[in-house]
Design a protein around this motif. Structure first.
Motif, PDB file in Angstrom:
ATOM      1  N   GLU A  56     -16.286  -2.872  89.884  1.00  0.00           N
ATOM      2  CA  GLU A  56     -16.206  -1.569  89.235  1.00  0.00           C
ATOM      3  C   GLU A  56     -15.116  -1.584  88.170  1.00  0.00           C
ATOM      4  OE1 GLU A  56     -15.636   3.154  90.456  1.00  0.00           O
ATOM      5  OE2 GLU A  56     -15.562   1.558  91.979  1.00  0.00           O
ATOM      6  N   VAL A  57     -15.424  -0.988  87.032  1.00  0.00           N
ATOM      7  CA  VAL A  57     -14.504  -0.962  85.903  1.00  0.00           C
ATOM      8  C   VAL A  57     -13.957   0.445  85.755  1.00  0.00           C
ATOM      9  CG1 VAL A  57     -14.223  -1.414  83.441  1.00  0.00           C
ATOM     10  CG2 VAL A  57     -15.834  -2.778  84.779  1.00  0.00           C
ATOM     11  N   ALA A  58     -12.641   0.550  85.694  1.00  0.00           N
ATOM     12  CA  ALA A  58     -11.993   1.857  85.539  1.00  0.00           C
ATOM     13  C   ALA A  58     -12.119   2.340  84.100  1.00  0.00           C
ATOM     14  CB  ALA A  58     -10.526   1.759  85.943  1.00  0.00           C
ATOM     15  N   PRO A  59     -12.103   3.660  83.874  1.00  0.00           N
ATOM     16  CA  PRO A  59     -12.203   4.179  82.504  1.00  0.00           C
ATOM     17  C   PRO A  59     -11.085   3.685  81.591  1.00  0.00           C
ATOM     18  CG  PRO A  59     -12.656   5.919  84.088  1.00  0.00           C
ATOM     19  CD  PRO A  59     -12.173   4.750  84.872  1.00  0.00           C
ATOM     20  N   TRP A  60      -9.861   3.546  82.131  1.00  0.00           N
ATOM     21  CA  TRP A  60      -8.769   3.087  81.271  1.00  0.00           C
ATOM     22  C   TRP A  60      -9.011   1.659  80.800  1.00  0.00           C
ATOM     23  CZ3 TRP A  60      -6.079  -1.252  82.517  1.00  0.00           C
ATOM     24  CH2 TRP A  60      -6.139  -1.695  83.846  1.00  0.00           C
ATOM     25  N   ALA A  61      -9.669   0.824  81.630  1.00  0.00           N
ATOM     26  CA  ALA A  61      -9.979  -0.541  81.215  1.00  0.00           C
ATOM     27  C   ALA A  61     -11.028  -0.548  80.111  1.00  0.00           C
ATOM     28  CB  ALA A  61     -10.457  -1.354  82.415  1.00  0.00           C
ATOM     29  N   GLY A  62     -11.995   0.344  80.201  1.00  0.00           N
ATOM     30  CA  GLY A  62     -13.022   0.406  79.166  1.00  0.00           C
ATOM     31  C   GLY A  62     -12.475   0.843  77.820  1.00  0.00           C
ATOM     32  N   VAL A  63     -11.625   1.874  77.807  1.00  0.00           N
ATOM     33  CA  VAL A  63     -11.089   2.356  76.538  1.00  0.00           C
ATOM     34  C   VAL A  63     -10.128   1.347  75.933  1.00  0.00           C
ATOM     35  CG1 VAL A  63      -9.157   3.645  77.524  1.00  0.00           C
ATOM     36  CG2 VAL A  63     -10.160   4.396  75.376  1.00  0.00           C
ATOM     37  N   ASN A  64      -9.345   0.677  76.766  1.00  0.00           N
ATOM     38  CA  ASN A  64      -8.435  -0.327  76.227  1.00  0.00           C
ATOM     39  C   ASN A  64      -9.182  -1.545  75.692  1.00  0.00           C
ATOM     40  OD1 ASN A  64      -6.089   1.133  76.702  1.00  0.00           O
ATOM     41  ND2 ASN A  64      -5.870   0.355  78.786  1.00  0.00           N
ATOM     42  N   ALA A  65     -10.299  -1.889  76.326  1.00  0.00           N
ATOM     43  CA  ALA A  65     -11.106  -2.996  75.813  1.00  0.00           C
ATOM     44  C   ALA A  65     -11.658  -2.674  74.435  1.00  0.00           C
ATOM     45  CB  ALA A  65     -12.244  -3.301  76.791  1.00  0.00           C
ATOM     46  N   LEU A  66     -12.121  -1.447  74.234  1.00  0.00           N
ATOM     47  CA  LEU A  66     -12.648  -1.079  72.925  1.00  0.00           C
ATOM     48  C   LEU A  66     -11.530  -0.944  71.896  1.00  0.00           C
ATOM     49  CD1 LEU A  66     -15.474   1.453  73.837  1.00  0.00           C
ATOM     50  CD2 LEU A  66     -15.692  -0.868  72.953  1.00  0.00           C
ATOM     51  N   ARG A  67     -10.352  -0.510  72.322  1.00  0.00           N
ATOM     52  CA  ARG A  67      -9.225  -0.470  71.388  1.00  0.00           C
ATOM     53  C   ARG A  67      -8.831  -1.877  70.945  1.00  0.00           C
ATOM     54  NH1 ARG A  67      -5.934   4.164  74.772  1.00  0.00           N
ATOM     55  NH2 ARG A  67      -6.881   5.985  73.730  1.00  0.00           N
ATOM     56  N   ALA A  68      -8.847  -2.812  71.879  1.00  0.00           N
ATOM     57  CA  ALA A  68      -8.551  -4.195  71.514  1.00  0.00           C
ATOM     58  C   ALA A  68      -9.629  -4.751  70.583  1.00  0.00           C
ATOM     59  CB  ALA A  68      -8.444  -5.052  72.777  1.00  0.00           C
ATOM     60  N   ALA A  69     -10.882  -4.395  70.831  1.00  0.00           N
ATOM     61  CA  ALA A  69     -11.962  -4.852  69.950  1.00  0.00           C
ATOM     62  C   ALA A  69     -11.804  -4.290  68.540  1.00  0.00           C
ATOM     63  CB  ALA A  69     -13.310  -4.434  70.540  1.00  0.00           C
ATOM     64  N   ALA A  70     -11.459  -3.003  68.451  1.00  0.00           N
ATOM     65  CA  ALA A  70     -11.261  -2.389  67.134  1.00  0.00           C
ATOM     66  C   ALA A  70     -10.099  -3.033  66.395  1.00  0.00           C
ATOM     67  CB  ALA A  70     -11.035  -0.890  67.291  1.00  0.00           C
ATOM     68  N   LEU A  71      -9.043  -3.365  67.120  1.00  0.00           N
ATOM     69  CA  LEU A  71      -7.888  -4.015  66.492  1.00  0.00           C
ATOM     70  C   LEU A  71      -8.265  -5.398  65.968  1.00  0.00           C
ATOM     71  CD1 LEU A  71      -4.885  -4.175  65.789  1.00  0.00           C
ATOM     72  CD2 LEU A  71      -4.466  -4.977  68.131  1.00  0.00           C
ATOM     73  N   CYS A  72      -9.046  -6.148  66.739  1.00  0.00           N
ATOM     74  CA  CYS A  72      -9.468  -7.482  66.291  1.00  0.00           C
ATOM     75  C   CYS A  72     -10.275  -7.393  64.997  1.00  0.00           C
ATOM     76  CB  CYS A  72     -10.286  -8.166  67.384  1.00  0.00           C
ATOM     77  SG  CYS A  72      -9.336  -8.658  68.836  1.00  0.00           S
ATOM     78  N   PHE A  73     -11.191  -6.449  64.930  1.00  0.00           N
ATOM     79  CA  PHE A  73     -11.986  -6.325  63.707  1.00  0.00           C
ATOM     80  C   PHE A  73     -11.128  -5.853  62.545  1.00  0.00           C
ATOM     81  CE2 PHE A  73     -14.979  -4.458  60.738  1.00  0.00           C
ATOM     82  CZ  PHE A  73     -15.979  -5.421  60.701  1.00  0.00           C
ATOM     83  N   VAL A 122     -19.411  -2.403  76.933  1.00  0.00           N
ATOM     84  CA  VAL A 122     -18.602  -1.787  77.976  1.00  0.00           C
ATOM     85  C   VAL A 122     -19.535  -1.112  78.980  1.00  0.00           C
ATOM     86  CG1 VAL A 122     -16.820  -0.065  78.450  1.00  0.00           C
ATOM     87  CG2 VAL A 122     -16.681  -1.474  76.407  1.00  0.00           C
ATOM     88  N   PRO A 123     -19.328  -1.319  80.271  1.00  0.00           N
ATOM     89  CA  PRO A 123     -20.185  -0.653  81.268  1.00  0.00           C
ATOM     90  C   PRO A 123     -20.209   0.858  81.082  1.00  0.00           C
ATOM     91  CG  PRO A 123     -18.816  -2.320  82.309  1.00  0.00           C
ATOM     92  CD  PRO A 123     -18.337  -2.209  80.894  1.00  0.00           C
ATOM     93  N   GLU A 124     -21.363   1.442  81.339  1.00  0.00           N
ATOM     94  CA  GLU A 124     -21.551   2.862  81.060  1.00  0.00           C
ATOM     95  C   GLU A 124     -20.581   3.735  81.835  1.00  0.00           C
ATOM     96  OE1 GLU A 124     -25.218   6.138  80.932  1.00  0.00           O
ATOM     97  OE2 GLU A 124     -25.538   4.098  81.680  1.00  0.00           O
ATOM     98  N   GLU A 125     -20.255   3.357  83.069  1.00  0.00           N
ATOM     99  CA  GLU A 125     -19.374   4.194  83.872  1.00  0.00           C
ATOM    100  C   GLU A 125     -17.937   4.180  83.355  1.00  0.00           C
ATOM    101  OE1 GLU A 125     -19.605   0.105  85.785  1.00  0.00           O
ATOM    102  OE2 GLU A 125     -21.005   1.581  84.937  1.00  0.00           O
ATOM    103  N   ALA A 126     -17.583   3.158  82.569  1.00  0.00           N
ATOM    104  CA  ALA A 126     -16.222   3.068  82.021  1.00  0.00           C
ATOM    105  C   ALA A 126     -16.189   3.314  80.525  1.00  0.00           C
ATOM    106  CB  ALA A 126     -15.630   1.692  82.325  1.00  0.00           C
ATOM    107  N   ARG A 127     -17.306   3.684  79.953  1.00  0.00           N
ATOM    108  CA  ARG A 127     -17.391   3.853  78.500  1.00  0.00           C
ATOM    109  C   ARG A 127     -16.784   5.191  78.093  1.00  0.00           C
ATOM    110  NH1 ARG A 127     -23.259   3.177  76.929  1.00  0.00           N
ATOM    111  NH2 ARG A 127     -22.854   1.146  77.931  1.00  0.00           N
ATOM    112  N   PRO A 128     -15.811   5.198  77.173  1.00  0.00           N
ATOM    113  CA  PRO A 128     -15.225   6.465  76.718  1.00  0.00           C
ATOM    114  C   PRO A 128     -16.193   7.199  75.792  1.00  0.00           C
ATOM    115  CG  PRO A 128     -14.308   4.636  75.482  1.00  0.00           C
ATOM    116  CD  PRO A 128     -15.199   4.032  76.530  1.00  0.00           C
ATOM    117  N   PRO A 129     -15.912   8.461  75.484  1.00  0.00           N
ATOM    118  CA  PRO A 129     -16.760   9.192  74.530  1.00  0.00           C
ATOM    119  C   PRO A 129     -16.899   8.431  73.218  1.00  0.00           C
ATOM    120  CG  PRO A 129     -15.252  10.694  75.613  1.00  0.00           C
ATOM    121  CD  PRO A 129     -14.851   9.319  76.042  1.00  0.00           C
TER     122      PRO A 129
END
Length: 243
Positions: A56-73, A122-129
C-alpha cells in the motif's frame, strides 16, 4: 475589394513569417533533446517508485514522487534555451520572444504526454488531485525557463542550462526548509492547508510567467550621443612662413 491588403499582412510581416518558418527545422535540431529525455526518463522512474515498491502506498509518498518527477523534468528543461549559435540566430529579423516560443512549442506537447504518463504511474489510491499537482509541475517548469531566459538576457550566454539546473536543484532542496509555514507549499493531500498552499503556487506561477515575458524581450540599447570633434587651429611653423 480587390487590391486591398489584409491588415497585418505587410511585406515586413510576411518576410518575418517566412523567416520564422525557415527557422523551424534548424531550431528543432538545436533543441537539447538529450537533456529533456534524460530528465523525463528520471522523472518517470521517480513517479514509478511507489508502484514498484509494492504494498500500500501512502498519499504523501504519491505526491512526493510526482514532485520529484516534476523536478527532474524541470532540470532537463533548464537546458531548453541552450544554443551555441545564438550570436548567429540573433541576427535574423525575428524577435527573441518568437525564437524562444518556437523552442517551447516543440517541447510542450511531449511534456503534456509525459506528465500524463507520470501521473498515471502513481497508484490511484495515492494519487493527489491532478489539477493541483499539475500546477506545481507547471510552476517548476516555468521557473526553469525563467532562469534560462534571464541568463540569456543578462549575459547573452549560449549555454545557460548547467548553471540554471544547478541553481534550481539547490532551490528545490532548500525551499522546504526555508519556506515560511504560512505558505504551506509542500503539504500532503488531506492537509487543511492544501488549498491555501496551492493558491500560493498560483501566485508563484504568475510571477514566473511574468519573469519569462520580461526576459524574452530584447534589452533596449542606449544610444550614445555623438561627440563632436573639436577642431584645433593649425599652428604656424616655428620658422614662420618666410619672406
Amino acid at each position: 475589394m480587390t487590391g486591398t491588403r489584409v491588415a497585418g499582412n505587410t511585406p515586413a510581416h510576411e518576410a518575418r513569417r517566412g523567416v520564422l518558418l525557415q527557422l523551424v527545422r534548424p531550431v528543432a535540431r538545436t533543441v537539447p533533446w538529450w537533456a529533456l529525455a534524460a530528465g523525463g526518463g528520471l522523472g518517470l522512474l521517480a513517479a514509478a517508485l511507489p508502484r514498484l515498491s509494492g504494498g500500500e502506498v501512502a498519499p504523501w509518498a504519491g505526491v512526493n514522487a510526482l514532485r520529484a518527477a516534476a523536478l527532474c523534468f524541470a532540470l532537463g528543461a533548464a537546458f531548453l534555451l541552450d544554443d551555441p549559435a545564438r550570436q548567429t540566430t540573433a541576427a535574423v529579423p525575428v524577435r527573441r520572444v518568437l525564437r524562444h516560443a518556437l523552442r517551447c512549442a516543440f517541447v510542450l506537447p511531449p511534456a503534456a504526454a509525459w506528465w500524463t504518463a507520470a501521473v498515471l504511474l502513481v497508484p490511484e489510491e495515492a494519487r493527489p488531485p491532478a489539477g493541483d499537482i499539475t500546477l506545481e509541475a507547471a510552476t517548476a517548469l516555468v521557473l526553469a525557463l525563467a532562469g534560462a531566459a534571464f541568463a540569456v538576457r543578462r549575459r547573452g550566454t549560449g549555454r545557460p542550462g548547467q548553471a540554471v539546473a544547478a541553481a534550481l536543484l539547490v532551490a528545490a532542496v532548500l525551499a522546504p526548509l526555508l519556506t515560511p509555514s504560512e505558505w504551506a507549499l509542500f503539504t500532503a493531500p488531506g492537509d487543511p492547508r492544501w488549498a491555501d498552499g496551492h493558491g500560493h503556487w498560483t501566485l508563484l506561477l504568475c510571477a514566473a510567467l511574468l519573469a519569462v515575458a520580461v526576459c524574452c524581450v530584447e534589452p533596449v540599447r542606449r544610444l550614445q550621443p555623438v561627440r563632436r570633434l573639436r577642431t584645433r587651429p593649425a599652428r604656424a611653423d616655428k620658422g614662420g612662413l618666410g619672406a
